[in-house]
Every structure is written in structure tokens, then in C-alpha cells.
Design an enzyme around this catalytic site. Structure first.
Site, PDB file in Angstrom:
ATOM      1  N   ASN A  48       0.658  -0.876   0.399  1.00 26.88           N
ATOM      2  CA  ASN A  48       0.010   0.267   0.111  1.00 26.88           C
ATOM      3  C   ASN A  48       0.784   1.405  -0.289  1.00 26.88           C
ATOM      4  O   ASN A  48       0.878   1.417   1.276  1.00 26.88           O
ATOM      5  CB  ASN A  48      -0.739   0.017   1.346  1.00 26.88           C
ATOM      6  CG  ASN A  48      -1.803   1.168   1.051  1.00 26.88           C
ATOM      7  OD1 ASN A  48      -1.571   2.220   0.949  1.00 26.88           O
ATOM      8  ND2 ASN A  48      -2.121   1.274   2.371  1.00 26.88           N
ATOM      9  N   LYS A  69      -0.074   3.960  -0.550  1.00 24.04           N
ATOM     10  CA  LYS A  69      -0.554   5.362   0.060  1.00 24.04           C
ATOM     11  C   LYS A  69      -0.129   6.531  -0.735  1.00 24.04           C
ATOM     12  O   LYS A  69       0.031   6.692  -1.660  1.00 24.04           O
ATOM     13  CB  LYS A  69       0.064   5.914   1.515  1.00 24.04           C
ATOM     14  CG  LYS A  69      -0.433   4.706   2.734  1.00 24.04           C
ATOM     15  CD  LYS A  69       0.224   4.317   4.449  1.00 24.04           C
ATOM     16  CE  LYS A  69      -0.161   2.961   5.175  1.00 24.04           C
ATOM     17  NZ  LYS A  69      -0.260   3.223   6.275  1.00 24.04           N
ATOM     18  N   HIS A  80      -9.825   1.216   4.294  1.00 22.32           N
ATOM     19  CA  HIS A  80      -8.157   1.454   4.862  1.00 22.32           C
ATOM     20  C   HIS A  80      -8.528   2.051   6.787  1.00 22.32           C
ATOM     21  O   HIS A  80      -9.457   3.628   6.282  1.00 22.32           O
ATOM     22  CB  HIS A  80      -7.279   1.541   4.230  1.00 22.32           C
ATOM     23  CG  HIS A  80      -6.317   1.516   4.756  1.00 22.32           C
ATOM     24  ND1 HIS A  80      -5.782   2.501   5.571  1.00 22.32           N
ATOM     25  CD2 HIS A  80      -4.876   0.853   5.013  1.00 22.32           C
ATOM     26  CE1 HIS A  80      -4.153   2.482   5.985  1.00 22.32           C
ATOM     27  NE2 HIS A  80      -4.154   1.764   5.898  1.00 22.32           N
ATOM     28  N   GLU A 104      -6.858   4.806   7.487  1.00 20.41           N
ATOM     29  CA  GLU A 104      -7.183   6.300   7.185  1.00 20.41           C
ATOM     30  C   GLU A 104      -8.196   6.632   6.783  1.00 20.41           C
ATOM     31  O   GLU A 104      -8.620   7.906   6.386  1.00 20.41           O
ATOM     32  CB  GLU A 104      -5.177   6.061   7.030  1.00 20.41           C
ATOM     33  CG  GLU A 104      -4.434   5.718   7.640  1.00 20.41           C
ATOM     34  CD  GLU A 104      -3.560   5.234   6.461  1.00 20.41           C
ATOM     35  OE1 GLU A 104      -3.089   5.599   5.620  1.00 20.41           O
ATOM     36  OE2 GLU A 104      -2.281   5.069   7.481  1.00 20.41           O
ATOM     37  N   GLU A 155      -5.996  -5.433  10.292  1.00 22.07           N
ATOM     38  CA  GLU A 155      -4.602  -4.514  10.367  1.00 22.07           C
ATOM     39  C   GLU A 155      -5.720  -3.074  11.635  1.00 22.07           C
ATOM     40  O   GLU A 155      -6.225  -2.895  11.472  1.00 22.07           O
ATOM     41  CB  GLU A 155      -4.927  -3.400   9.030  1.00 22.07           C
ATOM     42  CG  GLU A 155      -4.418  -3.455   7.896  1.00 22.07           C
ATOM     43  CD  GLU A 155      -4.045  -3.062   7.135  1.00 22.07           C
ATOM     44  OE1 GLU A 155      -2.669  -3.421   6.212  1.00 22.07           O
ATOM     45  OE2 GLU A 155      -4.631  -1.865   7.256  1.00 22.07           O
ATOM     46  N   GLY A 166       1.745   2.062  10.919  1.00 22.24           N
ATOM     47  CA  GLY A 166       2.750   2.584  10.395  1.00 22.24           C
ATOM     48  C   GLY A 166       3.923   3.255  12.241  1.00 22.24           C
ATOM     49  O   GLY A 166       4.019   3.980  11.971  1.00 22.24           O
ATOM     50  N   SER A 203       2.990  -2.857  10.657  1.00 18.28           N
ATOM     51  CA  SER A 203       4.476  -2.769  10.318  1.00 18.28           C
ATOM     52  C   SER A 203       5.026  -4.256  10.118  1.00 18.28           C
ATOM     53  O   SER A 203       5.743  -4.276  11.127  1.00 18.28           O
ATOM     54  CB  SER A 203       4.594  -2.130  12.564  1.00 18.28           C
ATOM     55  OG  SER A 203       4.168  -0.925  12.309  1.00 18.28           O
TER      56      SER A 203
END
Ligand code: PEP
Length: 249
Positions: free
Chosen positions: A9, A11, A94, A96, A166, A172, A212
Site C-alpha cells: 500500500n 498510500k 483502510h 486511514e 489491520e 505505521g 508494521s
């Protein structure tokens, strides 16, 4: 037998030239028989990426799409447009997007249904926030998000869907879930799918871990019974690291 899938991904990173250079470096290396390799890039890079991966086993994915085919939705991109480009996968829901762009289980569901209308495979993200984990709500959060995303899909479509578990606190941050903990949650998600459909569907559907994942820990996850790959952000941005992730799967 489920085929492991490593999805990068990217991003909001990489220009067109950087994407093409990346593919030129990983060609023939991030292609391991028995492992699916997918690069999920910003919209602007997709046409060049689709062109660059021609003749390789690498597939291209988007990071979002709208559920409508077209219409007055300024700034949005639809499934028919992604299909037109030759995109095979799309990341949906996702964390985010849920956090910063008001994505809900309902919109994720609409997008998941729409993806199948265009022959695009959805990678649906589910996972708990830190406070939910601390309150012992991890499984409940994942159950609700999984049921929400799959609502209205046929068993055949559900079997083709990829779910990415996730935990949000692990994205991250450098803090990853242990392989055992991730496997426990992922096995639970598979049980949820079984209760919604049947054993055959649950056994066919692939569930990745994300949060991660790095070249030095990917194989720990891959050795687990229910983990079928990884959705990787930071460590997918460098060619050498991405190659190591695919090899580690
Ligand atoms: C992600 O973006 O889905 C992700 C898991 O990021 P990272 O690998 O950087 O934690």
C-alpha cells in the site's frame, strides 16, 4: 490451498517516474511462484504501472473507489474507470480512510459490492483501535466490520474477497501484533465468514495481516495457520524491501 498475497500500500507516495523505476527494479524478483504480488498505488500512477507490469506476475491495485459507476461526485473515481485501466485489486475501508475521510461500514459495503460488478477484487480492511483492544473489543469490532463489508455478497464473491486484518495501533507505528495474536483474530474472522456462509467459503477466503510488517518479521506471520499474506505500507516503498517481503511469504 489459499495462495498467499503480499500487497504493497503505497498510500500517497511516489510519482509516475518513481513507480515505473520501482517496477523495473523488482521485475523478476518480487515474482515468486505461489505468491501473489500486488502494488496499490495512487490513482495518478495506475496507467503507467499497469503498463510497466505487463509481462510480469505483478498485479496493480487502487487504494479506494466510489460505488457509483459515474455521476456528480467531484473528485471521485469509479470501478468502471479502474477496470478500464486494467486494475485488478482495490483496497477498501483502510483505517486511514475510515479515520480521515468518514468511511463507514456502509460505504465500505457499497464499494465492495460495486468492485465485483467490475471484476475488481476488493481488499477489505478491518481492525480495532488501541482503546478498543484495551477494552477487550478486538473480536467484536472485527466481527461487525467483516459482517458489514460482506453484506449482500454471494458466497462465491465472499470467497474471492481478500480481508486485511489491520489493528490500527500497529499501522505505521513500528508496533506489530504478535504473530500468535494476529492469527487468533484472523482465525476468528474466518469463523465469522463461516457463520455467514459456509466452511468452503471461509476456507477459500484469504485474510492478510497488516501493521508494521517488515522483511524481518513477514515469515513469522506467514507460518501461522490462518494468515494468508500481508498488506504492507512503509516497507513496500523500497524495492529491496518489497522483494524481501514477497520472498519471505
Ligand atoms: C498499511 O498502510 O496498511 C500498513 C499496514 O502500513 P505499515 O505497514 O506501514 O504499518
Amino acid at each position: 490451498m489459499r495462495k498467499p498475497i503480499i500487497a504493497g500500500n503505497w498510500k500517497m507516495f511516489k510519482t509516475i517516474a518513481e513507480s515505473v523505476a520501482f517496477v523495473n527494479e523488482v521485475k523478476g524478483k518480487a515474482e515468486v511462484s505461489g505468491v501473489e504480488s500486488v502494488l496499490c498505488a495512487p490513482y495518478t500512477n495506475l496507467p503507467a504501472l499497469v503498463e510497466a507490469v505487463k509481462g510480469t506476475e505483478i498485479k496493480v491495485g487502487a487504494q479506494n473507489m466510489h460505488w457509483e459507476e459515474n455521476g456528480a461526485f467531484t473528485g471521485e473515481i469509479s470501478g468502471v474507470m479502474l477496470k478500464d485501466l486494467g486494475v485488478h485489486y482495490v483496497i477498501l475501508g483502510h483505517s486511514e480512510r475510515r479515520q480521515y475521510f468518514a468511511e463507514t461500514d456502509e460505504t465500505v459495503n457499497k464499494k465492495t459490492l460495486a468492485a465485483f460488478n467490475y471484476g475488481i477484487t476488493p481488499i477489505v480492511c478491518v481492525g480495532e483501535k488501541l482503546e478498543e483492544r484495551e477494552a477487550g473489543q478486538t473480536k467484536e469490532v472485527c466481527r461487525v466490520q467483516t459482517e458489514g463489508a460482506l453484506k449482500g455478497l454471494s458466497a462465491e464473491q465472499a470467497a474471492q474477497t481478500v480481508i486485511a486484518y489491520e489493528p490500527i495501533w500497529a499501522i505505521g507505528t513500528g508496533k506489530s501484533s504478535t504473530a500468535d495474536d494476529a492469527n487468533e483474530v484472523i482465525a476468528y474472522i474466518r469463523e465469522v465468514v463461516k457463520s455467514l456462509y459456509n466452511e468452503q467459503t471461509a476456507e477459500a477466503l484469504r485474510i492478510q495481516y497488516g501493521g508494521s510488517v517488515k522483511p524481518n518479521n513477514v515469515s513469522e506471520y506467514m507460518q501461522q495457520s490462518d494468515i494468508d499474506g500481508a498488506l504492507v505500507g512503509g516497507a513496500s516503498l523500497e524495492p529491496a524491501s518489497y522483494i524481501a517481503l514477497v520472498e519471505g511469504a
